[in-house]
Design a protein around this motif. Structure first.
Motif, PDB file in Angstrom:
ATOM      1  N   ALA A  44       0.825  -1.204   0.000  1.00 40.44           N
ATOM      2  CA  ALA A  44       0.000   0.000   0.000  1.00 40.44           C
ATOM      3  C   ALA A  44       0.858   1.252   0.000  1.00 40.44           C
ATOM      4  O   ALA A  44       1.896   1.319   0.658  1.00 40.44           O
ATOM      5  CB  ALA A  44      -0.923  -0.002   1.219  1.00 40.44           C
ATOM      6  N   GLY A  45       0.424   2.258  -0.756  1.00 41.09           N
ATOM      7  CA  GLY A  45       1.125   3.530  -0.775  1.00 41.09           C
ATOM      8  C   GLY A  45       1.945   3.713  -2.038  1.00 41.09           C
ATOM      9  O   GLY A  45       1.999   2.850  -2.918  1.00 41.09           O
ATOM     10  N   ALA A 138       4.386  16.925  -9.222  1.00 40.77           N
ATOM     11  CA  ALA A 138       5.424  16.008  -8.745  1.00 40.77           C
ATOM     12  C   ALA A 138       6.337  15.602  -9.895  1.00 40.77           C
ATOM     13  O   ALA A 138       5.888  15.302 -10.998  1.00 40.77           O
ATOM     14  CB  ALA A 138       4.773  14.786  -8.120  1.00 40.77           C
ATOM     15  N   ASP A 139       7.633  15.589  -9.629  1.00 45.09           N
ATOM     16  CA  ASP A 139       8.608  15.237 -10.662  1.00 45.09           C
ATOM     17  C   ASP A 139       8.727  13.729 -10.849  1.00 45.09           C
ATOM     18  O   ASP A 139       8.897  13.250 -11.967  1.00 45.09           O
ATOM     19  CB  ASP A 139       9.981  15.814 -10.299  1.00 45.09           C
ATOM     20  N   VAL A 140       8.661  12.985  -9.744  1.00 45.68           N
ATOM     21  CA  VAL A 140       8.865  11.543  -9.805  1.00 45.68           C
ATOM     22  C   VAL A 140       7.793  10.860  -8.959  1.00 45.68           C
ATOM     23  O   VAL A 140       7.544  11.262  -7.815  1.00 45.68           O
ATOM     24  CB  VAL A 140      10.267  11.139  -9.282  1.00 45.68           C
ATOM     25  N   VAL A 141       7.150   9.820  -9.532  1.00 46.32           N
ATOM     26  CA  VAL A 141       6.142   9.035  -8.815  1.00 46.32           C
ATOM     27  C   VAL A 141       6.449   7.557  -9.016  1.00 46.32           C
ATOM     28  O   VAL A 141       6.607   7.091 -10.157  1.00 46.32           O
ATOM     29  CB  VAL A 141       4.715   9.350  -9.311  1.00 46.32           C
ATOM     30  N   TYR A 142       6.549   6.820  -7.914  1.00 41.32           N
ATOM     31  CA  TYR A 142       6.756   5.373  -7.951  1.00 41.32           C
ATOM     32  C   TYR A 142       5.520   4.744  -7.313  1.00 41.32           C
ATOM     33  O   TYR A 142       5.328   4.835  -6.093  1.00 41.32           O
ATOM     34  CB  TYR A 142       8.028   5.002  -7.182  1.00 41.32           C
ATOM     35  N   SER A 143       4.660   4.128  -8.137  1.00 48.01           N
ATOM     36  CA  SER A 143       3.356   3.680  -7.665  1.00 48.01           C
ATOM     37  C   SER A 143       3.059   2.250  -8.098  1.00 48.01           C
ATOM     38  O   SER A 143       3.901   1.591  -8.730  1.00 48.01           O
ATOM     39  CB  SER A 143       2.265   4.620  -8.188  1.00 48.01           C
ATOM     40  N   ASP A 144       1.831   1.781  -7.745  1.00 47.19           N
ATOM     41  CA  ASP A 144       1.393   0.407  -8.028  1.00 47.19           C
ATOM     42  C   ASP A 144       2.414  -0.603  -7.494  1.00 47.19           C
ATOM     43  O   ASP A 144       2.819  -1.544  -8.191  1.00 47.19           O
ATOM     44  CB  ASP A 144       1.179   0.197  -9.528  1.00 47.19           C
TER      45      ASP A 144
END
Length: 669
Positions: A44-45, A138-144
């Protein structure tokens, strides 16, 4: 002489070896596959960061599992040319140029686990070839994110270890023909566990006959079964699912269900337990909350570039609805290097409350007020630090700027009031920490109504700042009381009694600003409504359909829509679910009263006219009676005057031929 045919042993040997290899392979391949198999579960998150910033996410790992990696989707904004550094704990595991990747793996190992059996994953973005845009997203997103692991997680051996730090799903199971004491315990368990986990973990109520969905090893089941004596708990593996069985009866079941969400569950270190219970205290309706009370004991902003810290502020935290916020924040900041400028902005729900340029001194303070027009049910307070140098915007010569807020002494003071929020967004703060639930149906449909209610209870709990005290009350007693709460399975008469904005009838009338719409339909539908009036606020879920129609599908659709969408995303005060269409919300200001309301108003008008007629008749009668009495009094007075006057003699000239010069001749009697 007969001779035996020659036997070719050489040709038989390969065949035998092949058969042996096939058998051995058949036995070994599954074992090798099992040993090498790596499962994964949701983490999660997500990690979202800006230039020159770091962000950390704690990823829980099931006990007994060996973590091997965290896989996710990496999205980098256009124009970003810096580097990304991934670290686990204090160990840097990847340092790569910033670029998007639909599948990106961060390698981890068992030695990276901390004392809480979690992985602290840190992402740092450093810009190397451009000046950061302070207005960019946001410049960088690390998701899923998904955690990959090997091995087999260890089944929990105690109640303290039963609920993992992150769970994919929680199911509460009650008997298929559950009485109210079991339904009350089930609803209490749903609320307690919804408070324990965030909205990424579905929490649902199920009858015992239901087939539960399967997710992964972090799924948990709580099964409430009848028993005698104090409540007992036992952990079993039932149908491949890790299950906690609560055995008991009466109101003690609700106390045990409430304890499932408590942090003090860590004290239950045995495989079984007896007398599990927790009683919620009356919520303190203090009108002042510190940032630490609101979940942010430390607020830290780091430049250069732009850094933002978010603090959630729910009206529910103040014990009821509020009308305004007074914000007071104290903190310090590092010295500003020569040529560096730093600006600190404070926003509430996107509205700028305060803006200041940091001075040379280390102390800083923020004092601002937000009135009712800026306040929602769930509010977002944002602190944004933007720093830049006049001669350089990045590089090793740029010193970091840091801002710290004291979460204990920084406070928000609220003023009690109704505010401007309406409809669904008046909840849960109007409940004051208590949630009475009334179920209209009886028999088998009562359990179905409780399942629908559980979805709504879960959504309300996740919008609340503290555990809600859930109780099951009689529907008729609820209608006759002044309690605020939830009514599920409402009938047409219930909607009429509560003066719901949309009555549960086949004729639906809608009046828009530019047109009026009226339609009658035999399509079953469900309506979830927020009703305010007579000093109470009620949430009502009801349905209508032609005789014999199945209404359960429409009600379930409305309830699950609220749970999956989230309470804070509900708008207006009326949600309608009908047919195959996705549920939708509208405002009751656009709904024309249905026929029974029109009849009520017409009846009221006729009574009003009749009242005026009766009043006029009474007034006329009173005037006539007063005039008659006055006339009778005048006649009586005149008669009395005549009776009291002295007698008058007859005229002699007329009657006895007397002397006409006699002065007494003109008297009369």
């Amino acid at each position: 002489m007969r001779t035996r045919p020659a036997t070719n042993h050489a040709s038989r040997r390969p065949t035998a070896l092949l058969l042996l290899a096939a058998v051995v392979g058949t036995l070994l391949v599954p074992a090798l596959a099992t040993a090498a198999r790596a499962d994964d579960i949701d983490a999660a998150g997500s990690l979202t960061t800006r230039v020159q910033n770091s962000v950390t996410l704690n990823v829980p790992v099931p006990v007994g599992a060996t973590p091997t990696g965290i896989r996710g989707r990496l999205e980098v904004a256009p124009g970003v040319t810096g580097r990304l550094q991934f670290a686990v704990g204090n160990r840097v595991v990847r340092d790569v140029p910033a670029s998007s990747a639909p599948a990106f793996l961060v390698p981890v190992r068992a030695g990276d686990l901390d004392a809480n059996n979690s992985l602290a994953v840190r992402l740092t973005y450093t810009e190397t070839g451009r000046c950061p845009d302070p207005d960019a997203t946001a410049d960088v997103v690390y998701s899923d994110l998904r955690l990959r692991y090997s091995g087999t997680p260890t089944p929990p051996g105690s109640l303290a270890a039963f609920f993992p730090a992150a769970a994919s799903r929680i199911d509460v199971v009650v008997p298929s023909s559950a009485s109210d004491e079991f339904l009350a315990a089930g609803l209490t368990a749903v609320a307690a566990l919804s408070a324990k986990y965030d909205d990424t973990t579905p929490v649902a109520l199920n009858p015992a006959a239901a087939v539960l969905p399967r997710t992964d090893v972090t799924q948990r089941v709580v099964r409430i079964v009848p028993g005698s004596g104090p409540v007992e708990t036992k952990i079993v593996n039932r149908f491949g699912l890790t299950t906690l069985i609560l055995t008991g009866s009466g109101s003690e079941l609700a106390g045990a269900a409430q304890a499932l969400g408590s942090d003090q569950l860590e004290l239950a270190t045995g495989g079984t337990s007896t007398g599990l219970t927790e009683t919620l205290k009356v919520r303190d309706a203090t009108m002042q909350q510190s940032l630490a009370d609101l979940g942010s004991p430390t607020v830290q902003l780091t430049g250069p570039g732009t850094a933002t810290q978010y603090v959630g502020v729910r009206q529910d935290a103040f014990g009821g609805p509020v009308d305004s916020f007074d914000l007071h924040v104290t903190g310090t900041h590092t010295a500003l290097p020569e040529g560096t400028k730093a600006q600190l902005n404070t926003y509430l729900n996107g509205y700028l409350l305060d803006s200041q340029v940091l001075s040379d001194g280390p102390e800083l303070s923020i004092d601002a007020t937000a009135d009712a027009s800026l306040i929602n049910s769930d509010n977002g307070l944002e602190f944004t630090l933007t720093t830049a140098r006049s001669d350089s915007c990045s590089g090793p010569e740029t010193l970091p700027i840091e801002v710290y807020f004291d979460g204990r002494s920084s406070t928000i003071t609220a003023t009690r009031g109704t505010g401007l929020v309406s409809g669904f967004q008046t909840f849960p703060q109007v409940l004051g920490g208590e949630l009475p639930v009334a179920l209209r149906p009886g028999g088998p449909d009562r359990v179905t109504a409780a399942v629908d209610a559980a979805f709504l209870v879960s959504a309300l709990q996740r919008a609340a700042s503290a555990p809600l005290e859930v109780s099951l009350v009689d529907a008729d007693e609820f209608l006759d009381s002044n309690l605020s709460g939830l009514l599920v399975g409402a009938s047409e008469s219930d909607a009429t009694d509560l003066k719901a904005p949309l009555r549960l009838d086949g004729m639906r009338l809608v009046d828009y600003a530019e047109a009026s719409f009226r339609v009658g339909t035999d399509q079953p539908y469900a309506a979830f409504q927020a009703i305010s009036g007579s000093g109470r606020d009620v949430l009502m879920l009801g349905s209508w359909g032609p005789t014999g129609a199945d209404l359960s599908t429409a009600r379930r659709s409305a309830a699950t829509y609220v749970a999956t969408r989230g309470w804070n995303r509900l708008t207006d005060d009326l949600l309608v679910s009908a047919g195959q269409r996705r549920p939708f919300t509208i405002s009751s200001n656009a709904v024309v009263p249905q026929q029974e309301v029109i009849d009520e108003r017409r009846s009221f008008i006729w009574w009003l006219v009749g009242g005026f007629v009766v009043l006029a008749l009474l007034l006329g009668y009173q005037v006539w009676r007063t005039n008659r009495r006055d006339r009778e009094v005048r006649q009586l007075v005149d008669a009395q005057v005549r009776a009291d006057a002295p007698p008058k003699a007859f005229d002699d000239d007329d009657h006895d031929g007397g002397d006409p010069d006699d002065p007494d001749d003109d008297r009369t009697t």
